[in-house]
Design a protein around this motif. Structure first.
Motif, PDB file in Angstrom:
ATOM      1  N   VAL A  45      41.949 105.976  60.934  1.00 26.29           N
ATOM      2  CA  VAL A  45      40.869 105.663  61.876  1.00 26.29           C
ATOM      3  C   VAL A  45      40.853 104.159  62.098  1.00 26.29           C
ATOM      4  O   VAL A  45      40.804 103.383  61.153  1.00 26.29           O
ATOM      5  N   LEU A  46      40.887 103.778  63.380  1.00 27.95           N
ATOM      6  CA  LEU A  46      40.903 102.368  63.756  1.00 27.95           C
ATOM      7  C   LEU A  46      39.774 102.131  64.750  1.00 27.95           C
ATOM      8  O   LEU A  46      39.715 102.785  65.791  1.00 27.95           O
ATOM      9  N   THR A  47      38.861 101.237  64.421  1.00 29.55           N
ATOM     10  CA  THR A  47      37.720 100.975  65.300  1.00 29.55           C
ATOM     11  C   THR A  47      37.763  99.548  65.806  1.00 29.55           C
ATOM     12  O   THR A  47      38.160  98.628  65.092  1.00 29.55           O
ATOM     13  N   MET A  48      37.363  99.390  67.091  1.00 28.22           N
ATOM     14  CA  MET A  48      37.240  98.076  67.718  1.00 28.22           C
ATOM     15  C   MET A  48      35.800  97.927  68.208  1.00 28.22           C
ATOM     16  O   MET A  48      35.433  98.468  69.247  1.00 28.22           O
ATOM     17  N   ARG A  49      34.995  97.271  67.393  1.00 29.53           N
ATOM     18  CA  ARG A  49      33.566  97.203  67.630  1.00 29.53           C
ATOM     19  C   ARG A  49      33.230  96.563  68.967  1.00 29.53           C
ATOM     20  O   ARG A  49      32.386  97.051  69.730  1.00 29.53           O
ATOM     21  N   ASP A  50      33.921  95.463  69.311  1.00 28.66           N
ATOM     22  CA  ASP A  50      33.588  94.749  70.545  1.00 28.66           C
ATOM     23  C   ASP A  50      33.958  95.536  71.791  1.00 28.66           C
ATOM     24  O   ASP A  50      33.364  95.360  72.853  1.00 28.66           O
ATOM     25  N   ALA A  77      47.011  95.599  69.028  1.00 31.34           N
ATOM     26  CA  ALA A  77      47.443  94.569  68.087  1.00 31.34           C
ATOM     27  C   ALA A  77      46.949  94.912  66.681  1.00 31.34           C
ATOM     28  O   ALA A  77      45.903  95.539  66.499  1.00 31.34           O
ATOM     29  N   THR A  78      47.734  94.523  65.678  1.00 27.08           N
ATOM     30  CA  THR A  78      47.371  94.850  64.293  1.00 27.08           C
ATOM     31  C   THR A  78      46.410  93.842  63.676  1.00 27.08           C
ATOM     32  O   THR A  78      45.977  94.026  62.545  1.00 27.08           O
ATOM     33  N   GLU A  79      46.055  92.792  64.382  1.00 35.26           N
ATOM     34  CA  GLU A  79      45.114  91.794  63.864  1.00 35.26           C
ATOM     35  C   GLU A  79      44.321  91.227  65.020  1.00 35.26           C
ATOM     36  O   GLU A  79      44.887  90.627  65.933  1.00 35.26           O
ATOM     37  N   ALA A  80      43.000  91.449  65.008  1.00 35.12           N
ATOM     38  CA  ALA A  80      42.161  90.932  66.081  1.00 35.12           C
ATOM     39  C   ALA A  80      40.715  90.881  65.599  1.00 35.12           C
ATOM     40  O   ALA A  80      40.315  91.667  64.730  1.00 35.12           O
ATOM     41  N   PRO A  81      39.883  89.980  66.138  1.00 36.02           N
ATOM     42  CA  PRO A  81      38.476  89.899  65.749  1.00 36.02           C
ATOM     43  C   PRO A  81      37.744  91.205  66.052  1.00 36.02           C
ATOM     44  O   PRO A  81      37.973  91.845  67.069  1.00 36.02           O
ATOM     45  N   GLY A  82      36.838  91.604  65.159  1.00 35.20           N
ATOM     46  CA  GLY A  82      36.025  92.792  65.365  1.00 35.20           C
ATOM     47  C   GLY A  82      36.739  94.098  65.112  1.00 35.20           C
ATOM     48  O   GLY A  82      36.185  95.169  65.368  1.00 35.20           O
ATOM     49  N   SER A  84      38.485  96.982  62.664  1.00 35.49           N
ATOM     50  CA  SER A  84      38.382  97.479  61.289  1.00 35.49           C
ATOM     51  C   SER A  84      39.230  98.738  61.149  1.00 35.49           C
ATOM     52  O   SER A  84      39.011  99.705  61.891  1.00 35.49           O
ATOM     53  N   PRO A  85      40.241  98.725  60.223  1.00 41.21           N
ATOM     54  CA  PRO A  85      40.575  97.598  59.356  1.00 41.21           C
ATOM     55  C   PRO A  85      41.319  96.512  60.106  1.00 41.21           C
ATOM     56  O   PRO A  85      41.666  96.691  61.283  1.00 41.21           O
ATOM     57  N   SER A  86      41.584  95.404  59.428  1.00 38.75           N
ATOM     58  CA  SER A  86      42.347  94.322  60.046  1.00 38.75           C
ATOM     59  C   SER A  86      43.594  94.051  59.219  1.00 38.75           C
ATOM     60  O   SER A  86      43.635  94.341  58.029  1.00 38.75           O
ATOM     61  N   GLY A  87      44.605  93.504  59.854  1.00 39.32           N
ATOM     62  CA  GLY A  87      45.833  93.174  59.148  1.00 39.32           C
ATOM     63  C   GLY A  87      46.625  94.373  58.679  1.00 39.32           C
ATOM     64  O   GLY A  87      47.316  94.319  57.672  1.00 39.32           O
ATOM     65  N   TRP A  88      46.570  95.501  59.409  1.00 41.87           N
ATOM     66  CA  TRP A  88      47.278  96.711  59.001  1.00 41.87           C
ATOM     67  C   TRP A  88      48.687  96.739  59.605  1.00 41.87           C
ATOM     68  O   TRP A  88      49.107  95.791  60.273  1.00 41.87           O
ATOM     69  N   THR A  89      49.416  97.817  59.366  1.00 42.96           N
ATOM     70  CA  THR A  89      50.782  97.952  59.888  1.00 42.96           C
ATOM     71  C   THR A  89      50.947  99.297  60.599  1.00 42.96           C
ATOM     72  O   THR A  89      50.252 100.269  60.307  1.00 42.96           O
ATOM     73  N   LEU A 133      36.160  96.386  57.312  1.00 45.67           N
ATOM     74  CA  LEU A 133      35.022  95.478  57.382  1.00 45.67           C
ATOM     75  C   LEU A 133      33.758  96.215  56.975  1.00 45.67           C
ATOM     76  O   LEU A 133      33.471  97.296  57.496  1.00 45.67           O
ATOM     77  N   PRO A 134      32.992  95.672  56.032  1.00 53.33           N
ATOM     78  CA  PRO A 134      31.725  96.333  55.668  1.00 53.33           C
ATOM     79  C   PRO A 134      30.710  96.228  56.802  1.00 53.33           C
ATOM     80  O   PRO A 134      30.588  95.194  57.441  1.00 53.33           O
ATOM     81  N   VAL A 135      30.022  97.320  57.043  1.00 51.30           N
ATOM     82  CA  VAL A 135      28.962  97.340  58.054  1.00 51.30           C
ATOM     83  C   VAL A 135      27.628  97.426  57.324  1.00 51.30           C
ATOM     84  O   VAL A 135      27.353  98.415  56.630  1.00 51.30           O
ATOM     85  N   VAL A 136      26.808  96.386  57.444  1.00 49.24           N
ATOM     86  CA  VAL A 136      25.543  96.311  56.726  1.00 49.24           C
ATOM     87  C   VAL A 136      24.436  96.860  57.613  1.00 49.24           C
ATOM     88  O   VAL A 136      24.210  96.373  58.729  1.00 49.24           O
ATOM     89  N   GLY A 137      23.752  97.887  57.156  1.00 54.94           N
ATOM     90  CA  GLY A 137      22.640  98.475  57.901  1.00 54.94           C
ATOM     91  C   GLY A 137      21.309  98.085  57.297  1.00 54.94           C
ATOM     92  O   GLY A 137      21.241  97.277  56.356  1.00 54.94           O
ATOM     93  N   PRO A 138      20.212  98.657  57.817  1.00 49.58           N
ATOM     94  CA  PRO A 138      18.891  98.335  57.276  1.00 49.58           C
ATOM     95  C   PRO A 138      18.713  98.903  55.877  1.00 49.58           C
ATOM     96  O   PRO A 138      19.357  99.879  55.497  1.00 49.58           O
TER      97      PRO A 138
END
Length: 281
Positions: A45-50, A77-82, A84-89, A133-138
Motif C-alpha cells: 500500500v502506497l499513499t500520497m497524502r498531498d 517516484a520512490t521518494e517524495a514529500p508526503g 508513505s512509505p518513503s524511500g522504498w524500492t 510516516l506516523p499519522v497523529v490523530g486526536p
C-alpha cells in the motif's frame, strides 16, 4: 539493453503525484528485439497524502513486436514529500520471450528537471519496503484499567524466586552454571557416570579392564624392550604377541616394571612392525 527513444504512455498519473519516466530496450545478442512483459511492484500500500491517491497494485508494461523491444512508462517516484512509505524500492520482474525470468529491485527518485531515466542505467539495489510516516490523530478517551500483573511462584524443587529473579539450585558439585549456561562436570558412578575425566580413572572407578595394543619395533635377542601401555595398573595379564604375516601367537618373557610399563624379551630377532603386542589390565 540499448538506449531507446521514449514512446508515449497511454496512462496518465493524477495531478500532484510525483513521477519518473522510465525507458528501456530489450534485444537478443544478435540484435533481435524481444517481446514480453515487465512488472513494477511497489509496497503493498502506497499513499500520497498531498495528491489524495492510494496505489496498491503493480504496474504492467507489455512489449509487443511493433515496439521493437522498446518501452516507456511513467512510474510513481520512490521518494517524495508526503509519501508513505518513503524511500522504498520497486520489484522489477522481466518475463521476456526466449529469456530467463529475472527479478531485481530499483529506486526511482525524482530527477532534476523531470528528465527520463533508462532502466539499463539503474543498478539493482537491496529490497526495502520504506519508512511509513506516523499519522497523529486526536487523543482518544481513557481506556479501562489493565489487569493486575501476573505473579509467578517457584516450585521450590531446585528453582528459587527471589524478588523478580529466578535462580537454579545445583544438586551437587558435578554441575556448574555460568552466563553461558549449565555445564555437567564429573558425574559420579552412583548417578551413572564414571567419576573421572580420564580413561584409566574411569576404568578404576567402574572396576573394568583396559586394553593396549601396538606394533613392536625391531627386536634383538637378549635386548629387552619396555612397552608403555598407560593402563595405570600393576594387575596386567600375560601380554599377547601375534606375528602379522601368519597370525601365529609367540611366547615372550614379560616383567611388570610399573603401573604403566612392562618389559619384554624375545627368543628370536625380528624386524620392525612384524609383530603386534596386546596388553590387558
Amino acid at each position: 539493453m540499448m538506449t531507446p527513444t521514449p514512446e508515449s504512455d497511454p496512462y496518465v498519473l493524477p495531478p500532484g503525484v510525483p513521477s519518473v519516466r522510465l525507458t528501456g530496450c530489450f534485444v537478443a545478442p544478435d540484435g533481435r528485439p524481444l517481446t514480453g512483459k515487465l512488472t513494477f511492484a511497489p509496497p503493498s500500500v502506497l499513499t500520497m497524502r498531498d495528491a489524495d491517491v492510494i496505489a496498491n497494485t503493480v504496474a504492467v508494461v507489455e512489449i509487443a513486436e511493433e515496439d521493437q523491444g522498446r518501452f516507456a512508462v511513467d512510474l510513481i517516484a520512490t521518494e517524495a514529500p508526503g509519501m508513505s512509505p518513503s524511500g522504498w524500492t520497486y520489484l522489477v520482474t522481466e518475463k521476456l520471450k526466449g529469456a530467463e525470468m529475472r527479478q531485481y529491485h530499483i529506486m526511482l527518485p525524482l530527477r532534476p528537471g523531470g528528465g527520463s531515466v533508462d532502466l539499463a542505467d539503474l543498478a539493482p539495489v537491496s529490497a526495502y519496503s520504506g519508512r511509513y510516516l506516523p499519522v497523529v490523530g486526536p487523543t482518544g478517551a481513557q481506556g479501562p484499567p489493565g489487569k493486575d500483573g501476573q505473579s509467578y511462584t517457584a516450585d521450590g524443587q531446585g528453582l528459587n524466586l527471589t524478588g523478580a529473579t529466578f535462580s537454579l539450585r545445583l544438586a551437587d558439585a558435578s554441575l556448574a552454571k555460568s552466563a553461558s549456561g549449565l555445564t555437567v562436570g564429573l558425574v559420579p558412578t552412583s548417578k551413572g557416570g564414571t567419576g573421572s575425566s580420564t580413561a584409566a580413572g574411569a576404568r578404576s572407578m567402574l572396576g573394568t579392564v583396559g586394553k593396549y595394543s601396538a606394533l613392536l619395533p625391531a627386536m634383538t635377542v637378549g635386548v629387552p624392550f619396555d612397552v608403555v601401555h598407560g593402563l595405570n595398573t600393576l594387575d596386567v595379564l600375560e601380554p599377547s604377541v601375534r606375528e602379522i604375516a601368519t597370525g601365529e601367537l609367540v611366547n615372550v618373557q614379560a616383567m611388570v616394571i610399573d603401573a604403566n610399563t612392562i618389559r619384554i624379551s624375545v627368543a628370536a630377532s625380528h624386524p620392525a612392525d612384524a609383530f603386534r603386542i596386546a596388553v590387558v589390565g
